[in-house]
Design an enzyme around this catalytic site. Structure first.
Site, PDB file in Angstrom:
ATOM      1  N   ARG A  74       0.813  -1.229   0.000  1.00 37.17           N
ATOM      2  CA  ARG A  74       0.000   0.000   0.000  1.00 37.17           C
ATOM      3  C   ARG A  74       0.844   1.276   0.000  1.00 37.17           C
ATOM      4  O   ARG A  74       0.478   2.274   0.588  1.00 37.17           O
ATOM      5  CB  ARG A  74      -0.976   0.008   1.196  1.00 37.17           C
ATOM      6  CG  ARG A  74      -1.935  -1.154   1.233  1.00 37.17           C
ATOM      7  CD  ARG A  74      -2.922  -1.130   0.074  1.00 37.17           C
ATOM      8  NE  ARG A  74      -3.782  -2.313   0.120  1.00 37.17           N
ATOM      9  CZ  ARG A  74      -3.534  -3.456  -0.523  1.00 37.17           C
ATOM     10  NH1 ARG A  74      -2.453  -3.560  -1.294  1.00 37.17           N
ATOM     11  NH2 ARG A  74      -4.359  -4.485  -0.432  1.00 37.17           N
TER      12      ARG A  74
ATOM     13  N   SER B  59     -11.222   0.038   3.260  1.00 31.80           N
ATOM     14  CA  SER B  59     -10.393  -0.502   4.340  1.00 31.80           C
ATOM     15  C   SER B  59      -9.708   0.635   5.091  1.00 31.80           C
ATOM     16  O   SER B  59      -8.997   1.445   4.497  1.00 31.80           O
ATOM     17  CB  SER B  59      -9.336  -1.450   3.782  1.00 31.80           C
ATOM     18  OG  SER B  59      -9.950  -2.583   3.213  1.00 31.80           O
TER      19      SER B  59
ATOM     20  N   GLU C 259      -4.726   3.110   6.548  1.00 29.81           N
ATOM     21  CA  GLU C 259      -4.658   2.915   5.107  1.00 29.81           C
ATOM     22  C   GLU C 259      -5.368   4.074   4.406  1.00 29.81           C
ATOM     23  O   GLU C 259      -4.958   4.527   3.354  1.00 29.81           O
ATOM     24  CB  GLU C 259      -5.295   1.581   4.696  1.00 29.81           C
ATOM     25  CG  GLU C 259      -5.204   1.287   3.218  1.00 29.81           C
ATOM     26  CD  GLU C 259      -5.612  -0.129   2.859  1.00 29.81           C
ATOM     27  OE1 GLU C 259      -6.176  -0.302   1.766  1.00 29.81           O
ATOM     28  OE2 GLU C 259      -5.383  -1.055   3.648  1.00 29.81           O
TER      29      GLU C 259
END
Length: 300
Positions: free
Chosen positions: A173, A222, A292
């Protein structure tokens, strides 16, 4: 640094002062952009950034799915890539060239029609190509770094540049995309497959998402990265946070790694709830959850 009306360059696209961002993000909360720029094309964007005072901050906005815009809004310029950048074209039997504003659904559907497999996971990520490239977006065992060949960017200076996948130094990520760079296109590579098989995989992914995620809610996707050796949702659940509320924000009952705006949450509510979840997880398991979701702007 703020940008005054006198200091903002002229454009061929659309430039809006004090533009509300809440309608453009999935949480439907947060303040305004000092300036919202929707460039007509890559040349318009490049010329604008080249003429803009280098001290003025610039950020890109895609579908707003993985973002908390704080209630005080965003200084400088927010760049939103519109229809001119929402393109997908087939290069050869296994390669697509995509605009930075193209959605995951458009990319995966075009790949299916072209008989290109390996891009099905993009169907499940509610974002645009620019966001996938920046964040190494991934789901269902695949990540952007698995399919990216190269990306085209406009640097903060206005210079256009093509970066290979190796130059982005991808990790989970995260990419090392230059600060202020805006992804205007990307080349993705898959493998030859039957459209029916690709559609079947896309259907499987869509059904799995529908069953496990609060897709009909005002959410940001998320919330926390999965720590090494752990699932974020499980840590949140074990810390007793399922259904936890703060103001108008709630931890989803359906999937505990999703935060929800139940109707009238401020961005402050949402971010404070996330920090409380992090605190409880740290207290319960000793694991430090990392956001995130991107959080931008000034507190209200």
């Amino acid at each position: 640094m703020a940008a005054s009306a006198e200091s903002v360059p002229t454009v061929r696209g659309k430039l809006t002062a004090n533009a509300p961002l809440a309608p453009l993000v999935w949480f439907k909360s947060g303040g305004a952009a000092q300036w919202l720029f929707e460039p007509r094309d890559a040349e318009d964007l490049s010329a604008f950034l080249a003429a803009l005072d280098p001290a003025v901050p610039v950020m890109a906005l895609g579908l707003g799915s993985n973002l908390i815009v704080r209630d005080g809004g965003v200084s400088g310029v927010v760049v939103r890539l519109g229809k001119a950048f929402a393109t997908v074209e087939q290069v050869d039997g296994t390669t697509l060239r995509c605009g930075g504003g193209a959605s995951g659904i458009l990319v995966s559907s075009t790949a299916r029609d072209a008989g290109i497999g390996g891009l099905e996971f993009l169907r499940s990520i509610p974002g645009t190509v620019g966001g996938f490239v920046r964040m190494n977006g991934g789901a269902y065992g695949r990540e952007t770094c698995d399919i990216l060949v190269e990306c085209d960017v406009v640097l903060r200076s206005g210079q256009r540049k093509t970066l290979s996948v190796a130059e982005l130094h991808y990790t989970y990520r995260h990419s090392e995309l230059p600060d202020g760079a805006i992804v205007i296109g990307a080349t993705f590579h898959g493998h030859a497959d039957e459209p029916a098989a690709i559609q079947a995989e896309m259907d499987r992914i869509a059904a799995s998402r529908e069953a496990s995620q609060p897709l009909r809610s005002k959410t940001g996707g998320s919330t926390f990265k999965n720590p090494d050796g752990h699932k974020a949702w499980q840590l949140v659940d074990e810390a007793g946070c399922r259904g936890l509320t703060m103001g108008g924000a709630q931890v989803s009952e359906k999937h505990t790694n999703f935060l929800i705006n139940t109707g009238n949450a401020t961005s402050s509510d949402i971010e404070a709830l996330g920090e409380e979840v992090r605190r409880r997880v740290r207290e319960k398991s000793g694991v430090e959850l990392q956001w995130e979701i991107q959080r931008v702007g000034k507190a209200g």
